[in-house]
Design a protein around this motif. Structure first.
Motif, PDB file in Angstrom:
ATOM      1  N   THR A  38     -13.951  46.476  35.892  1.00 62.62           N
ATOM      2  CA  THR A  38     -13.494  47.838  35.613  1.00 62.62           C
ATOM      3  C   THR A  38     -14.675  48.750  35.296  1.00 62.62           C
ATOM      4  OG1 THR A  38     -11.395  46.975  34.774  1.00 62.62           O
ATOM      5  CG2 THR A  38     -11.967  49.229  34.141  1.00 62.62           C
ATOM      6  N   LEU A  39     -15.595  48.271  34.465  1.00 62.18           N
ATOM      7  CA  LEU A  39     -16.768  49.076  34.118  1.00 62.18           C
ATOM      8  C   LEU A  39     -17.662  49.273  35.339  1.00 62.18           C
ATOM      9  CD1 LEU A  39     -18.433  50.637  32.097  1.00 62.18           C
ATOM     10  CD2 LEU A  39     -19.384  48.460  31.274  1.00 62.18           C
ATOM     11  N   ALA A  46     -16.204  52.012  37.389  1.00 62.52           N
ATOM     12  CA  ALA A  46     -16.353  53.311  36.710  1.00 62.52           C
ATOM     13  C   ALA A  46     -17.792  53.828  36.821  1.00 62.52           C
ATOM     14  CB  ALA A  46     -15.936  53.187  35.243  1.00 62.52           C
ATOM     15  N   VAL A  62     -18.933  56.571  29.730  1.00 64.32           N
ATOM     16  CA  VAL A  62     -17.954  55.749  30.439  1.00 64.32           C
ATOM     17  C   VAL A  62     -17.726  54.425  29.713  1.00 64.32           C
ATOM     18  CG1 VAL A  62     -19.471  54.568  32.097  1.00 64.32           C
ATOM     19  CG2 VAL A  62     -17.133  55.100  32.735  1.00 64.32           C
ATOM     20  N   TYR A 120     -13.843  53.209  29.260  1.00 62.91           N
ATOM     21  CA  TYR A 120     -13.401  52.500  30.459  1.00 62.91           C
ATOM     22  C   TYR A 120     -12.341  51.430  30.204  1.00 62.91           C
ATOM     23  CZ  TYR A 120     -15.627  48.049  29.468  1.00 62.91           C
ATOM     24  OH  TYR A 120     -15.934  46.833  28.924  1.00 62.91           O
TER      25      TYR A 120
END
Length: 172
Positions: free
Chosen positions: A81-82, A85, A137, A141
């Motif tokens: 996910t990071l 992002a 972020v 995130y």
């Protein structure tokens, strides 16, 4: 009765069912068959976990525990996910610039191991001009990670960013 009560609390339509098959084997090993995977994943116990449950060494074949897999799945989902992002913000993560480590902290509750905290440490090598975006972020995130959203009410999950600036245009 309990199954019906759980179903009535659902707020959204089920869009996927993860079907997993498990075979219990001797020595505390479970063979877990996950969707799409062609081979079973062995799960068992090792050192501190076996010792806690008073399983004598030599009576089991050491394998990562189901608790280790929960920590690993959480870390894997958070990293994915990071990574997405950061890439959306044009921050490169390839070529060894981005990696992470997770530590699951377990406590004993009523004689049973419980994961209380998962601490993520992510290292990112990027240009200094990208630091602020990367830090921002990293702060938000996790709410887009399915595993985090599933577990966050039960486990304290945090991420620390170790930002390592590189010189723009320099060989990496």
């Amino acid at each position: 009765m309990l199954k019906a009560a759980i179903r009535s609390e659902r707020k959204a339509e089920v869009v996927y069912e993860s079907r997993v098959r498990v075979e219990a084997k001797s020595g505390g090993i479970k063979l877990v068959y996950l969707p799409i995977e062609t081979k079973a994943i062995p799960m068992g116990m090792h050192g501190p976990i076996a010792k806690h449950y008073k399983i004598p060494e030599g009576t089991y074949t050491p394998h990562a525990s189901t608790l280790d897999y929960v920590v690993g799945a959480t870390a894997g989902c958070l990293m994915g996910t990071l990574n997405r992002a950061l890439q959306v913000r044009k921050i490169a993560t390839d070529g060894g610039r981005f990696h992470g480590e997770a530590v699951g902290e377990l406590e004993v509750e009523d004689g049973v191991f419980v994961i209380r905290r998962i601490r993520m440490l992510v290292r990112l090598r990027a240009e200094e001009s990208q630091r602020e975006a990367a830090e921002r972020v990293t702060e938000v995130y996790a709410s887009q990670c399915p595993v985090y959203r599933t577990l966050a009410k039960a486990i304290d999950i945090t991420t620390e960013l170790d930002f390592q600036p590189i010189i723009a245009g320099a060989a990496q």
